[in-house]
Design an enzyme around this catalytic site. Structure first.
Site, mmCIF file in Angstrom:
data_model
loop_
_atom_site.group_PDB
_atom_site.id
_atom_site.type_symbol
_atom_site.label_atom_id
_atom_site.label_comp_id
_atom_site.label_asym_id
_atom_site.label_seq_id
_atom_site.Cartn_x
_atom_site.Cartn_y
_atom_site.Cartn_z
ATOM 1 N N ARG A 39 0.826 -1.222 0.000
ATOM 2 C CA ARG A 39 0.000 0.000 0.000
ATOM 3 C C ARG A 39 0.853 1.262 0.000
ATOM 4 O O ARG A 39 0.520 2.241 -0.663
ATOM 5 C CB ARG A 39 -0.887 0.038 1.247
ATOM 6 C CG ARG A 39 -2.181 -0.639 1.038
ATOM 7 C CD ARG A 39 -3.155 -0.335 2.162
ATOM 8 N NE ARG A 39 -4.409 -0.978 1.818
ATOM 9 C CZ ARG A 39 -5.306 -1.375 2.696
ATOM 10 N NH1 ARG A 39 -5.117 -1.176 3.977
ATOM 11 N NH2 ARG A 39 -6.414 -1.951 2.305
ATOM 12 N N LYS A 200 -20.940 -17.516 2.124
ATOM 13 C CA LYS A 200 -22.379 -17.454 2.402
ATOM 14 C C LYS A 200 -23.137 -16.493 1.504
ATOM 15 O O LYS A 200 -22.658 -15.412 1.188
ATOM 16 C CB LYS A 200 -22.581 -16.992 3.851
ATOM 17 C CG LYS A 200 -22.081 -17.995 4.865
ATOM 18 C CD LYS A 200 -22.291 -17.459 6.249
ATOM 19 C CE LYS A 200 -22.021 -18.552 7.273
ATOM 20 N NZ LYS A 200 -22.188 -18.041 8.633
ATOM 21 N N GLY A 357 -10.562 -9.422 0.217
ATOM 22 C CA GLY A 357 -9.404 -10.022 0.888
ATOM 23 C C GLY A 357 -9.103 -11.449 0.448
ATOM 24 O O GLY A 357 -7.981 -11.781 0.061
ATOM 25 N N GLY A 380 -14.163 -3.694 2.309
ATOM 26 C CA GLY A 380 -15.528 -3.192 2.499
ATOM 27 C C GLY A 380 -15.968 -2.231 1.404
ATOM 28 O O GLY A 380 -17.089 -2.308 0.908
#
Ligand code: AMP
Length: 400
Positions: A39, A200, A357, A380
């Protein structure tokens, strides 16, 4: 949110200007040392550009999740030191991101200097988007540059609040990420495919709902495919599945049909009786999953089928693995498809954008990360973009 309204600092005279840059310096640190500087490396060219144009570059970021104000283990100091060596220049460090310490550090900067301020989350006002805290931050700059896409899904003081006080611009990394995502989702070359895998259905309902309205083929893999199969009466044995979400799965399938999006589910599976490395396994057709077995990966016929679909597509968006890729040999389906996408991308036939991720970990394990068109490390924020949500840290930069 009109993304065409995003402005960059290109063409601005920055000489002597204090440029407050919201970056994402939240890198892994072990024993006081940065263990993965990817990063930081990506930030270097943009910051050097600002410094080279005579700006005083003030970098702000959060780091980890400190709960009670300043805590040594959440200090950005080691990150600032690594940054200095990557930039090949001195980097001043302020022991606080507002107040006297920050003002003194910024006051001592010369044109072309770079400084890092201490962890924003040492102040509760950051995550609360407290206007007073945002105003304190804004005092340190003449203009603001938002360059942390990965933090843009949060309306925090440093991503949203501060833009009410300073002329605000989009940084180069944020622009790169937005351009990649727009190319894949908003203005793609068709046909388009999305691979959505992972554990899921329940965690990705908004992603699936948004994607069926946008892509031509939705390839569902991983544990979530089991729920879709089970909802259609397939016996998935002891596989991970969510019976409570059968109705949701069927609704998503109906919505896809209405929108002309083809849902692609596995046609065979690699099954095992234990969830562990090296577990005895076999390939079965989906009507032959034994009651005591688990589906842990897509089988070879499924891989072949999806590979052929990718071959016919021009754009691919990927989030989530096709199986339990962390345990061997149940990553083979994911790795084979990742390699196929990489091959097609290298041949100039496919624009491939991946993120999340686990997806990044899977692409790294398949050694193809560098061959994709763009790989997002924003967890996110990437998912919320896939959900079609407006990201407050980006909307704030479009206000003009
Ligand atoms: P997610 O965070 O939803 O993207 O899920 C990623 C996780 O899903 C990874 O840890 C995978 O091991 C897991 N996963 C994928 N397929 C399966 C499967 N068939 N059975 C159990 N876990 C799975």
């Amino acid at each position: 949110m009109n993304l065409d309204k995003l402005k960059t600092t290109a063409g601005l005279d920055l000489a002597g200007k204090r440029v407050l840059v919201r970056a994402d310096l939240n890198v892994p640190v072990r024993d006081g040392r940065v263990s993965d500087a990817t990063r930081l490396e990506r930030l270097v060219p943009g910051l050097k550009d600002l410094a080279g144009r005579g700006a005083k570059v003030i970098v702000i970021s959060h780091f980890g999740r400190p709960k009670n104000g300043p805590e040594a283990e959440f200090s950005l100091k080691p990150v600032a030191d690594t940054f200095a060596s990557l930039l090949g220049t001195k980097v001043a460090f302020a022991a606080d991101c507002i107040g006297d310490a920050a003002a003194a550090t910024v006051g001592a900067m010369k044109n072309g200097d770079i400084a890092v301020l201490e962890n924003l989350r040492f102040h509760k006002g950051e995550e609360k988007n407290d206007p007073a805290f945002a105003a304190e931050l804004a005092k340190l700059g003449d203009i603001f540059v938002g360059d942390a896409f990965s933090c843009a899904h949060r309306a925090h003081a440093s991503t949203e609040g501060v833009t009410h006080h300073l002329p605000s611009y989009a940084g180069p990394l944020l622009m790169e990420e937005i351009n990649a995502l727009r190319t894949a989702l908003e203005i793609p070359q068709r046909p388009t495919a999305a691979v959505v895998g992972g554990a899921k259905v329940s965690t990705k309902i908004p992603v699936l709902t948004n994607l069926v309205a946008k892509v031509d083929k939705l390839i569902i893999g991983g544990g979530m495919a089991n729920t879709f199969l089970q909802a259609q009466g397939v016996n998935v044995g002891k596989s991970l599945a969510e019976p409570d979400f059968h109705k949701t799965a069927l609704e998503i399938m109906a919505a896809a049909k209405a929108k002309g999006c083809e849902i692609v589910l596995p046609v065979d599976a690699v099954i095992a009786r234990e969830f562990k490395d090296g577990a005895a396994n076999e390939v079965v057709a989906l009507d032959k999953v034994p009651a005591d077995a688990m589906i842990l990966d897509a089988g070879p016929a499924s891989v072949k089928h999806v590979a052929a679909i990718l071959d016919g597509c021009k754009t691919l968006l990927w989030n989530g693995p096709m199986g339990a890729f962390e345990i061997s040999p149940f990553g083979e389906g994911t790795f084979a498809l990742a390699k196929q996408a990489a091959r097609l991308t290298k041949a100039g036939k496919l624009v491939s954008v991946a993120g999340g991720g686990d997806t990044v970990a899977a692409l790294n394990a398949a050694s193809v990360t560098g061959d994709f068109t763009y790989v997002s490390t924003a967890g996110g924020a990437f998912l919320e973009w896939l959900e079609g949500q407006e990201l407050p840290g980006i909307a704030a930069l479009t206000r003009g």
